[in-house]
Enzyme design. Structure first.
Site: not given
Length: 134
Positions: A76-80
């Site tokens: 998710h978000s930065y986790g991408g």
């Protein structure tokens, strides 16, 4: 059943996946929800040397220590950006990637190049105000 590894975004922790992890486990799936170094309940480990490479290694370590293969790796978000780096390093252990409202960098792109100059400058200003930590 499937193996899920769920990677949270910046300023979050594994807790953001608590409800979905419960639902996936109830359906019989194996679910891993690590918290990235320096974030969430691991905030006490924050220092200016933590970067994307640190977070990629966090997730690779989960794969190694839990002996995970055939994973559905979600970010998710930065986790991408994290899951993209993990896939580049250990892609043979990943069945598929799932980007959940996340950054999906192409080869050679950084988080700053994706977000644009205004956001990049805001991150840099924040780091300058907080000893190198965003």
């Amino acid at each position: 059943m499937a193996n899920f590894v769920l990677v949270h975004g910046a300023y979050q922790g594994a807790w953001v996946y608590a409800r979905v992890a419960r639902q996936l486990r109830a359906a019989g799936h194996e679910v891993f929800t690590p918290t990235l170094t320096g974030l969430g309940e691991r905030a006490h480990l924050v220092h200016c040397g933590i970067n994307l490479d640190t977070h990629i290694q966090d997730i690779i370590n989960v794969f190694n220590y839990e002996n995970i293969t055939e994973a559905i790796l979600c970010g998710h978000s930065y986790g991408g950006t994290v899951i993209t780096g993990v896939a580049n390093a250990i892609g043979e252990r990943i069945r598929s990637l799932c980007y959940i409202d996340a950054y999906a960098p192409q080869a050679g792109q950084s988080l700053f190049s994706i977000t644009g100059a205004d956001i990049a400058h805001a991150f840099l200003d924040q780091a300058n105000e907080h000893g190198g930590v965003i």
